[in-house]
Design an enzyme around this catalytic site. Structure first.
Site, PDB file in Angstrom:
ATOM      1  CB  CYS A  61      -0.919   0.004   1.220  1.00 24.62           C
ATOM      2  SG  CYS A  61      -1.898   1.514   1.374  1.00 24.62           S
ATOM      3  CE1 TYR A 190      -5.519   2.346  -6.098  1.00 23.59           C
ATOM      4  CE2 TYR A 190      -4.502   4.516  -6.025  1.00 23.59           C
ATOM      5  CZ  TYR A 190      -4.518   3.186  -5.648  1.00 23.59           C
ATOM      6  OH  TYR A 190      -3.523   2.702  -4.832  1.00 23.59           O
TER       7      TYR A 190
END
Length: 317
Positions: A61, A190
């Site tokens: 992450c 994203y």
């Protein structure tokens, strides 16, 4: 006795996302509801103290890696403890498995338990990083933009004060650039991945390319984003750059150019990688997320360019 979560089982539990991760078609990130702040004087309700706080993070992450980088840059390894969840998850969310080790603080098997301990029945997104407070037995924050600011400013009594990632004279400019980096670089891949039609896909991917070109020009004039000193902005940009060729670009199909095709950005990224805070918190195998099961937000509608994962020589001089 140490206990671990059962293995990832997509067949039984399904992928992470539905019911937890609620985003719009334009990929506005979910709300991060725990937004406590750690302060040096404790006026926020959370006083900076050695041994009180723990970071739950994931190697994969980028938002979580920021906290590990800042923690190491500031010399806080013995002040704020840290542990990793497993790289993979099903609908149960982040978990503690043997590969990355147990939860050393609470003995949880799933990170969801930390959320439930803070807000019983918590229904929302289970994210990392999580800043945990041993004293209150709950989450201080899962709001990633705040955590690194607090690590970088509130623990000066125990930190390396020669490192100032958020200097007062630059805070306004850093905040402004951080917003640009967030919208056009950090979060933008994203949006490319989640684009539902061709026009949106082209618009979003060219926004990323334009931002990289703008930063390429800026870094042609200075070593780091604000001259010769590393700031919070560099940490925020770098975690996306290091994932670009292995993760974001092959997943979302953003650009025909790799990071190595931007000479100034590539030199800048390698420069930072030579520092232990960046190198030691990076595991390239964990950044190949484009090669695993497709995330729930990836949309297969638009016709996308062809991009293959690429691992360049990060030690090149």
């Amino acid at each position: 006795m140490t206990t671990f979560a059962s293995p990832v089982d997509l067949g039984t539990f399904g992928p992470y996302g539905p019911g937890r991760l609620h985003t719009s078609a334009g990929w506005n990130r979910p709300v991060y509801p725990f937004q406590g702040r750690v302060t040096a004087d404790g006026s926020s309700g959370f006083r900076a103290e050695p041994g009180r706080y723990h970071l739950y993070i994931a190697w994969v992450c980028p938002w979580a890696q920021r906290t590990a980088i800042v923690r190491k840059l500031k010399g806080l390894e013995e002040v704020v403890s840290l542990s990793y969840v497993d790289d993979e998850r099903d609908s149960r969310g982040w978990a503690f498995r043997e590969r990355r080790g147990p939860d050393p603080v609470n003995g949880f098997t799933f990170l969801e338990q930390a959320y439930d301990a803070t807000e019983p029945g918590y229904p929302g997104h289970i994210s990392v990083p999580v800043l945990w407070d041993r004293e209150t037995g709950g989450i201080v924050s899962n709001n990633f933009p705040d955590i690194t600011i607090d690590l970088g400013t509130a623990f000066e009594k125990w930190a390396d004060t020669s490192v100032d990632l958020y200097p007062e004279d630059l805070r306004g400019r850093i905040d402004e650039l951080n917003e640009e980096i967030y919208h056009d670089v950090n979060n933008a891949p994203y949006k490319v991945a989640g684009a539902t039609n061709q026009d949106d896909y082209e618009e979003h991917r060219h926004r990323v390319i334009t931002a990289l070109e703008r930063l390429e020009e800026r870094l042609g004039e200075s070593r780091y984003l604000f001259g010769d000193r590393i700031t919070e902005s560099d940490v925020r940009l770098w975690v996306t750059l290091v994932r670009f060729d292995l993760g974001y670009n092959p997943l979302a199909k953003i650009s025909e150019r790799a990071l190595t095709d931007f000479p100034n950005l590539w030199a800048y990224a390698r420069d930072l990688y030579q520092r232990p805070a960046f190198r030691d918190t990076t595991e390239f195998a964990a950044l190949r997320f484009s090669e695993g099961p497709a995330p729930s937000f990836l949309n297969g509608g638009p016709k996308r360019i062809t991009v293959e994962p690429a691992l360049a020589d990060w030690d090149a001089r």
